[in-house]
Design a protein around this motif. Structure first.
Motif, short mmCIF file in Angstrom:
data_model
loop_
_atom_site.label_atom_id
_atom_site.label_comp_id
_atom_site.label_asym_id
_atom_site.label_seq_id
_atom_site.Cartn_x
_atom_site.Cartn_y
_atom_site.Cartn_z
N PRO A 180 0.90 -0.69 -0.23
CA PRO A 180 0.26 -0.17 0.11
C PRO A 180 0.84 0.98 0.31
O PRO A 180 0.49 2.79 -0.38
CB PRO A 180 -1.08 -0.25 1.28
N ALA A 181 1.99 0.64 0.56
CA ALA A 181 2.55 2.71 0.88
C ALA A 181 3.47 2.76 -0.52
O ALA A 181 3.36 3.89 -1.26
CB ALA A 181 3.93 2.31 1.55
N ILE A 182 3.79 1.91 -1.25
CA ILE A 182 3.94 2.03 -2.12
C ILE A 182 3.50 2.02 -3.69
O ILE A 182 3.26 3.30 -4.11
CB ILE A 182 4.82 0.10 -3.30
N LEU A 183 2.03 1.99 -3.50
CA LEU A 183 1.17 2.91 -4.14
C LEU A 183 0.45 3.06 -4.10
O LEU A 183 0.49 4.25 -5.66
CB LEU A 183 -0.36 1.81 -3.86
N ARG A 184 0.40 3.88 -2.77
CA ARG A 184 -0.08 5.00 -2.41
C ARG A 184 1.14 6.25 -2.99
O ARG A 184 0.58 7.77 -3.91
CB ARG A 184 -0.11 5.17 -0.99
N ASN A 185 2.51 6.06 -2.89
CA ASN A 185 3.70 6.44 -3.52
C ASN A 185 3.46 7.16 -5.19
O ASN A 185 3.85 8.41 -5.76
CB ASN A 185 4.76 6.08 -3.30
N LEU A 186 2.89 5.65 -5.83
CA LEU A 186 2.86 5.68 -7.51
C LEU A 186 1.67 6.36 -7.61
O LEU A 186 1.92 7.38 -8.54
CB LEU A 186 2.55 4.30 -7.87
N VAL A 187 0.74 6.81 -6.69
CA VAL A 187 -0.41 7.47 -7.29
C VAL A 187 -0.17 8.78 -6.76
O VAL A 187 -1.03 9.72 -8.14
CB VAL A 187 -1.95 6.55 -6.37
N GLU A 188 0.01 9.25 -6.26
CA GLU A 188 0.75 11.00 -5.61
C GLU A 188 1.85 11.21 -6.51
O GLU A 188 1.33 12.40 -7.00
CB GLU A 188 1.33 10.26 -4.54
N GLN A 189 2.85 10.34 -7.32
CA GLN A 189 3.98 10.83 -8.13
C GLN A 189 3.05 11.30 -9.42
O GLN A 189 2.91 11.81 -9.99
CB GLN A 189 5.22 9.59 -8.62
N THR A 212 4.61 1.60 -14.82
CA THR A 212 5.10 1.33 -13.20
C THR A 212 3.09 1.41 -12.51
O THR A 212 3.15 -0.09 -11.77
CB THR A 212 5.74 2.26 -11.77
N LEU A 213 2.17 2.40 -12.57
CA LEU A 213 1.31 2.24 -11.79
C LEU A 213 0.50 0.64 -12.70
O LEU A 213 0.13 -0.05 -11.73
CB LEU A 213 0.27 3.31 -11.77
N CYS A 214 0.54 1.14 -13.05
CA CYS A 214 -0.29 -0.41 -14.69
C CYS A 214 0.29 -2.14 -14.30
O CYS A 214 -0.68 -2.24 -13.66
CB CYS A 214 0.26 -0.16 -15.88
N VAL A 215 1.29 -1.73 -14.17
CA VAL A 215 2.47 -2.93 -13.84
C VAL A 215 1.45 -3.41 -13.16
O VAL A 215 1.82 -4.57 -11.72
CB VAL A 215 3.42 -2.75 -14.23
N SER A 216 1.75 -2.13 -11.81
CA SER A 216 2.01 -2.67 -10.52
C SER A 216 0.76 -2.84 -9.78
O SER A 216 0.12 -3.68 -8.73
CB SER A 216 2.18 -1.34 -9.29
N THR A 217 -0.57 -3.33 -10.49
CA THR A 217 -1.65 -2.62 -10.77
C THR A 217 -2.88 -3.90 -11.13
O THR A 217 -3.89 -4.48 -10.90
CB THR A 217 -3.14 -2.02 -10.04
N GLY A 218 -1.90 -4.40 -12.33
CA GLY A 218 -2.43 -5.88 -13.12
C GLY A 218 -3.35 -5.15 -14.19
O GLY A 218 -3.96 -5.80 -14.79
#
Length: 88
Positions: free
Chosen positions: A4-13, A39-45
């Motif tokens: 979640p921390a990585i995902l939140r960071n990607l969304v904020e970026q 990266t956001l797309c890969v991280s969420t599939g």
């Protein structure tokens, strides 16, 4: 599934770079935006940024729900212990 921390960071970026690119329109900002989008797309599939943002929102919501303390004996009911106070 991304942490979640990585995902939140990607969304904020992503959000910050979208605003920056709209203001500046520089090639550098566009490249960084494309990198974060990928990266956001890969991280969420997912294959689109819209889908990635929707999945990220759902995953972050689920992660937050898992961290809310539940009163003993009422696990799974969604009832939060009256003694627990969340502060910002």
């Amino acid at each position: 599934m991304a942490h979640p921390a990585i995902l939140r960071n990607l969304v904020e970026q992503y959000e910050a770079l979208q605003i920056r690119h709209a203001d500046e329109g520089s090639i550098e900002t566009l490249r960084r935006l494309e990198d974060v989008t990928y990266t956001l797309c890969v991280s969420t599939g997912t294959q689109t940024v819209e889908a990635a943002l929707a999945v990220a929102e759902q995953q972050l919501t689920n992660a937050l729900a898992e961290t809310v303390p539940v009163a003993p004996g009422r696990a799974g009911t969604g009832v939060v212990d009256d003694e627990v106070r969340l502060t910002a």
